[in-house]
Design an enzyme around this catalytic site. Structure first.
Site, PDB file in Angstrom:
ATOM      1  N   ASP A 255      -5.950   1.442   1.222  1.00  0.00           N
ATOM      2  CA  ASP A 255      -5.853   1.596   2.673  1.00  0.00           C
ATOM      3  C   ASP A 255      -7.204   1.236   3.291  1.00  0.00           C
ATOM      4  O   ASP A 255      -8.102   0.738   2.608  1.00  0.00           O
ATOM      5  CB  ASP A 255      -5.410   3.019   3.047  1.00  0.00           C
ATOM      6  CG  ASP A 255      -6.492   4.055   2.757  1.00  0.00           C
ATOM      7  OD1 ASP A 255      -7.552   3.702   2.195  1.00  0.00           O
ATOM      8  OD2 ASP A 255      -6.275   5.231   3.103  1.00  0.00           O
TER       9      ASP A 255
ATOM     10  N   LYS B  58       0.833  -1.205   0.000  1.00  0.00           N
ATOM     11  CA  LYS B  58       0.000   0.000   0.000  1.00  0.00           C
ATOM     12  C   LYS B  58       0.867   1.254   0.000  1.00  0.00           C
ATOM     13  O   LYS B  58       0.656   2.176  -0.788  1.00  0.00           O
ATOM     14  CB  LYS B  58      -0.922   0.009   1.215  1.00  0.00           C
ATOM     15  CG  LYS B  58      -1.867   1.185   1.225  1.00  0.00           C
ATOM     16  CD  LYS B  58      -2.095   1.801   2.578  1.00  0.00           C
ATOM     17  CE  LYS B  58      -0.903   2.494   3.150  1.00  0.00           C
ATOM     18  NZ  LYS B  58      -1.111   3.215   4.393  1.00  0.00           N
TER      19      LYS B  58
END
Ligand code: SF4
Length: 208
Positions: A135, A117
């Site tokens: 996220d 991420k």
């Protein structure tokens, strides 16, 4: 599902969505993203000016004393492990990438504290590489109107978003998904009664 309608809706609601972690370059964003794990961008933004004033480059941070770094970031959750990670990140970048933050997924995820991420955020925001960072907000928003299923993993969500959303929209939609999740479709008490996507949402009016 009507992907175009969802994208149009988010375009209208959040035309100026952007990365809310303050930064001036890839080094600062990479560090800020690592610091932002399990805390808010606001709290990271309060800590980073002093941190980057003291350690303005990757090489400066690579030479830092851990206790001094901890002092700069001590109001952020998990500050001890994060201090260790950002110093390690800087040291790794000095040793392997000539003091630069790399611009590929393969290299970024070698840096301590940088997962997929975080790497996607740096790639898309700093280097303009098409990527869809997933996220907690993006994951939740993807599952509510139905881009992904409730039990999908983060990687499943990323793959489904990249498949369903045109590549040219990945980078800006990442920010619009986050704004939608942060300011409208919150984890608890989402604004369902005012939501323009309520008719297609699978989770409307649920208190999650
Ligand atoms: S209807 Fe509610 S849960 Fe569904 S997307 Fe809109 S705000 Fe989020």
């Amino acid at each position: 599902m009507d992907v175009a309608r969802i994208l149009d809706t988010l375009d209208q609601m959040f035309p100026d969505a952007h990365c809310e972690l303050n930064h001036r370059n890839a080094y600062e964003l990479c560090v800020a993203v690592v610091l932002s794990a399990q805390t808010t961008d606001v709290s990271v933004n309060k800590a980073t000016p002093a941190l980057f004033e003291k350690y303005p480059t990757v090489k400066d941070l690579a030479c830092a004393n851990q206790e001094d770094v901890e002092q700069c970031i001590k109001k952020i959750g998990l500050y001890r492990s994060k201090a260790k990670n950002i110093i390690g990140l800087a040291q790794y970048a000095v040793e392997h990438f000539d003091g630069e933050i790399p611009d590929t997924m393969e290299q970024l995820i070698q840096l301590p504290g940088v997962g997929r991420k975080s790497a996607n955020v740096v790639l898309s925001v700093c280097f303009g590489v098409p990527a869809f960072a997933v996220d907690t907000h993006v994951e939740r928003i993807s599952k509510r109107p139905g881009f992904a299923r409730r039990n999908d993993s983060v990687w499943d969500v990323e793959r489904k978003l990249m498949k369903k959303i045109p590549k040219s929209r990945w980078n800006d939609m990442h920010h619009k998904f986050i704004f939608f999740g942060r300011y409208f479709c919150k984890a608890k008490n989402p604004s369902c009664k005012d939501c323009p996507l309520v008719d297609i949402c699978k989770e409307k009016d649920k208190k999650i």
